[in-house]
Motif scaffolding. Structure first.
Motif, PDB file in Angstrom:
ATOM      1  N   UNK A 143      10.555  27.696  -7.211  1.00 54.79           N
ATOM      2  CA  UNK A 143      10.260  26.269  -7.093  1.00 54.79           C
ATOM      3  C   UNK A 143      11.371  25.508  -6.353  1.00 54.79           C
ATOM      4  N   UNK A 144      12.619  25.768  -6.749  1.00 54.98           N
ATOM      5  CA  UNK A 144      13.728  24.992  -6.186  1.00 54.98           C
ATOM      6  C   UNK A 144      13.840  25.179  -4.674  1.00 54.98           C
ATOM      7  N   UNK A 145      13.481  26.380  -4.183  1.00 52.04           N
ATOM      8  CA  UNK A 145      13.622  26.622  -2.739  1.00 52.04           C
ATOM      9  C   UNK A 145      12.436  26.137  -1.926  1.00 52.04           C
ATOM     10  N   UNK A 146      11.342  25.863  -2.589  1.00 53.30           N
ATOM     11  CA  UNK A 146      10.130  25.525  -1.836  1.00 53.30           C
ATOM     12  C   UNK A 146       9.627  24.110  -2.126  1.00 53.30           C
ATOM     13  N   UNK A 147      10.322  23.403  -3.007  1.00 53.35           N
ATOM     14  CA  UNK A 147       9.786  22.120  -3.486  1.00 53.35           C
ATOM     15  C   UNK A 147       9.548  21.129  -2.337  1.00 53.35           C
ATOM     16  N   UNK A 148       8.387  20.509  -2.397  1.00 51.49           N
ATOM     17  CA  UNK A 148       7.995  19.498  -1.406  1.00 51.49           C
ATOM     18  C   UNK A 148       7.668  18.244  -2.229  1.00 51.49           C
ATOM     19  N   UNK A 149       8.493  17.215  -2.081  1.00 51.66           N
ATOM     20  CA  UNK A 149       8.394  16.048  -2.972  1.00 51.66           C
ATOM     21  C   UNK A 149       8.118  14.816  -2.128  1.00 51.66           C
ATOM     22  N   UNK A 150       6.940  14.209  -2.321  1.00 56.37           N
ATOM     23  CA  UNK A 150       6.555  13.099  -1.430  1.00 56.37           C
ATOM     24  C   UNK A 150       5.878  11.957  -2.184  1.00 56.37           C
ATOM     25  N   UNK A 151       6.209  10.761  -1.755  1.00 56.61           N
ATOM     26  CA  UNK A 151       5.551   9.574  -2.304  1.00 56.61           C
ATOM     27  C   UNK A 151       4.278   9.297  -1.512  1.00 56.61           C
ATOM     28  N   UNK A 152       3.249   8.868  -2.219  1.00 53.62           N
ATOM     29  CA  UNK A 152       1.973   8.540  -1.570  1.00 53.62           C
ATOM     30  C   UNK A 152       1.428   7.256  -2.181  1.00 53.62           C
ATOM     31  N   UNK A 153       0.303   6.796  -1.627  1.00 58.61           N
ATOM     32  CA  UNK A 153      -0.380   5.622  -2.166  1.00 58.61           C
ATOM     33  C   UNK A 153       0.482   4.363  -2.045  1.00 58.61           C
ATOM     34  N   UNK A 154       1.160   4.232  -0.900  1.00 61.86           N
ATOM     35  CA  UNK A 154       1.955   3.026  -0.664  1.00 61.86           C
ATOM     36  C   UNK A 154       1.116   2.037   0.138  1.00 61.86           C
ATOM     37  N   UNK A 155       0.066   1.549  -0.479  1.00 61.20           N
ATOM     38  CA  UNK A 155      -0.832   0.588   0.167  1.00 61.20           C
ATOM     39  C   UNK A 155      -0.420  -0.806  -0.275  1.00 61.20           C
ATOM     40  N   UNK A 156       0.021  -1.594   0.682  1.00 61.16           N
ATOM     41  CA  UNK A 156       0.519  -2.945   0.385  1.00 61.16           C
ATOM     42  C   UNK A 156      -0.484  -3.731  -0.476  1.00 61.16           C
ATOM     43  N   UNK A 157      -0.026  -4.233  -1.611  1.00 63.88           N
ATOM     44  CA  UNK A 157      -0.911  -4.981  -2.520  1.00 63.88           C
ATOM     45  C   UNK A 157      -0.864  -6.455  -2.157  1.00 63.88           C
ATOM     46  N   UNK A 158      -1.859  -6.901  -1.426  1.00 65.53           N
ATOM     47  CA  UNK A 158      -1.890  -8.310  -1.039  1.00 65.53           C
ATOM     48  C   UNK A 158      -2.065  -9.172  -2.280  1.00 65.53           C
ATOM     49  N   UNK A 159      -1.460 -10.357  -2.221  1.00 64.89           N
ATOM     50  CA  UNK A 159      -1.520 -11.246  -3.384  1.00 64.89           C
ATOM     51  C   UNK A 159      -2.858 -11.992  -3.416  1.00 64.89           C
ATOM     52  N   UNK A 160      -3.930 -11.229  -3.513  1.00 69.37           N
ATOM     53  CA  UNK A 160      -5.274 -11.804  -3.675  1.00 69.37           C
ATOM     54  C   UNK A 160      -5.280 -12.578  -5.000  1.00 69.37           C
ATOM     55  N   UNK A 161      -5.934 -13.758  -5.045  1.00 64.03           N
ATOM     56  CA  UNK A 161      -5.886 -14.546  -6.290  1.00 64.03           C
ATOM     57  C   UNK A 161      -6.292 -13.744  -7.541  1.00 64.03           C
ATOM     58  N   UNK A 162      -7.265 -12.836  -7.411  1.00 65.59           N
ATOM     59  CA  UNK A 162      -7.671 -12.042  -8.588  1.00 65.59           C
ATOM     60  C   UNK A 162      -6.531 -11.140  -9.065  1.00 65.59           C
ATOM     61  N   UNK A 163      -5.803 -10.581  -8.093  1.00 65.49           N
ATOM     62  CA  UNK A 163      -4.684  -9.684  -8.442  1.00 65.49           C
ATOM     63  C   UNK A 163      -3.572 -10.471  -9.118  1.00 65.49           C
ATOM     64  N   UNK A 164      -3.231 -11.626  -8.512  1.00 61.40           N
ATOM     65  CA  UNK A 164      -2.125 -12.413  -9.062  1.00 61.40           C
ATOM     66  C   UNK A 164      -2.464 -12.847 -10.493  1.00 61.40           C
TER      67      UNK A 164
END
Ligand SMILES: O=P(O)(O)O[C@@H]1[C@@H](OP(=O)(O)O)[C@H](OP(=O)(O)O)[C@H](O)[C@H](OP(=O)(O)O)[C@H]1OP(=O)(O)O
Ligand SMILES: Nc1ncnc2c1ncn2[C@@H]1O[C@H](COP(=O)(O)OP(=O)(O)OP(=O)(O)O)[C@@H](O)[C@H]1O
Length: 347
Positions: A290-311
């Motif tokens: 595992x230590x020699x092959x690990x591939x570590x990545x962040x995903x789902x970085x979709x900008x969250x617009x401040x839509x009134x429902x979200x806020x």
């Protein structure tokens, strides 16, 4: 499965298969979905190799929901705002690809069919793809033979700036307890699963080990004790560093919280912080090394617009946690060994 052709020229394009098509056909197969996107994999028809342009890539298409921006605008924001924050090897790459409308229509028909076969979770039924000229090709993190993929949603790696000073629960643990309480009709019954994000990036390596062990064991109960130990050690010793970067950026973009602001004052920085609090970490590696092959990545970085429902949702969540005492109540809620690092440190 839906037949498609991929053509690299004049610009990368994916379209429904047509009769007497000269390009090599492929099929798109549904693999997973979240609240906002649906993910497909490319499969060759017969034994033809998959075209290089889509090899080891997945296709991610957005759903038709009011708060989701067009794919092109999401892509531009991702490149400008999030990509520069992390090392390239720690990010799931994105490429914009053009689509034709008939492809979306055909995939939407398949989605309806998947509802009767049980391929889609009930909670996602009725969700359909948005008509959009673009989709995203992404690094395929699916585990291959001998590999394992762990999916970690790190959530809030630092306390909410709106939490009271005398809090004994972090934002993520406070919200988990509040939601468990709602589900249980008022009783506080601890649920299984769930982890305290603070442990993942704590200065004490034993805390990091403990936090990663909980996650790894919950996702891979068929792995041997030794394999789990190796994965946990790797993540607690080096693999966690991307999460330290993530915490730094979460904190940098939200220094003051939400409750003291007017809804129209929600800045792009606050939206960025909320995006970074809802992204996914993929951890993939070979079970033998595992230590020699690990591939570590962040995903789902979709900008969250401040839509009134979200806020409105963000504000009401934070208000509930503060006003109902979910950050501060001292009742013994999680048995002998509470999950929240803040709680354990305050005992
Ligand atoms: O309500 P939260 O804070 O738990 O986060 C939501 C997530 O819930 P979970 O991570 O499972 O607890 C939720 O995840 P699930 O759908 O539960 O997998 C979404 O990520 C949601 O974001 P969006 O509406 O798709 O933009 C997330 O909503 P926001 O981050 O936009 O508020
Ligand atoms: N690059 C990838 N490689 C492998 N699997 C992936 C990849 N991206 C997404 N998936 C799978 O698809 C699922 C849904 O994808 P994703 O998280 O992008 O959806 P979402 O709708 O944005 O999520 P949310 O509900 O958090 O808003 C993930 O949980 C994961 O299982």
């Amino acid at each position: 499965m839906t037949g498609v052709v991929y053509s690299k020229f004049p610009h990368e394009k994916l379209r429904s298969i047509q009769q007497s098509d000269s390009h090599k056909p492929l099929t798109l197969e549904y693999i997973a979905e979240g609240n906002a996107n649906i993910v497909y994999t490319f499969k060759p028809i017969a034994d033809e190799p998959v075209n290089l342009g889509v090899r080891q890539k997945l296709l991610r298409l957005r759903k038709d929901k009011s708060f989701i921006q067009s794919t092109q605008s999401q892509y531009i924001t991702f490149q400008r705002e999030f990509l520069p924050l992390f090392r390239p090897e720690n990010i799931v790459e994105q490429t914009l690809i053009t689509l034709d409308e008939s492809l979306i229509e055909s995939l939407n028909q398949r989605l309806a069919e998947h509802e009767s076969t049980g391929a889609r979770k009930d909670v996602r039924h009725g969700d359909r793809l948005a008509v959009d000229d673009h989709g995203l090709l992404m690094t395929d993190m699916t585990a291959q033979h001998g590999e394992f993929l762990f999916e970690i949603k790190p959530k809030w790696l630092q306390q909410s700036p709106d939490a009271p000073r005398d809090s004994i629960r972090c934002r993520t643990c406070a919200l988990r307890m509040q939601r468990d309480h709602m589900k249980a009709g008022g009783a506080v019954i601890p649920t299984r699963g769930g982890f305290c994000p603070l442990g993942l990036i704590d200065v004490d390596i034993e805390e990091r080990r403990r936090a990663f062990r909980n996650i790894i064991e919950a996702q891979a109960n068929e792995l041997s004790h030794t394999t789990v130990g190796e994965i946990v050690n790797y993540l607690a010793e080096e693999g966690y560093q991307v999460l330290s970067d993530l915490r730094k950026h979460q904190a940098q973009f939200d220094k003051h919280g939400l409750l003291g602001r007017d809804p129209e004052d929600i800045s792009d920085d606050y939206s960025k912080a909320m995006t970074l609090r809802d992204c996914m970490l993929f951890v993939k590696g070979s079970l033998n090394a595992f230590a020699n092959t690990a591939d570590i990545r962040l995903a789902d970085l979709d900008f969250k617009h401040a839509h009134p429902d979200k806020v409105q949702k963000w504000k009401s969540t934070e208000r509930t946690l503060v006003d109902q005492g979910w950050y501060t109540s001292t009742e013994v809620d999680e048995g002998y060994e509470p999950r929240c690092l803040l709680t354990r440190r305050s005992l």
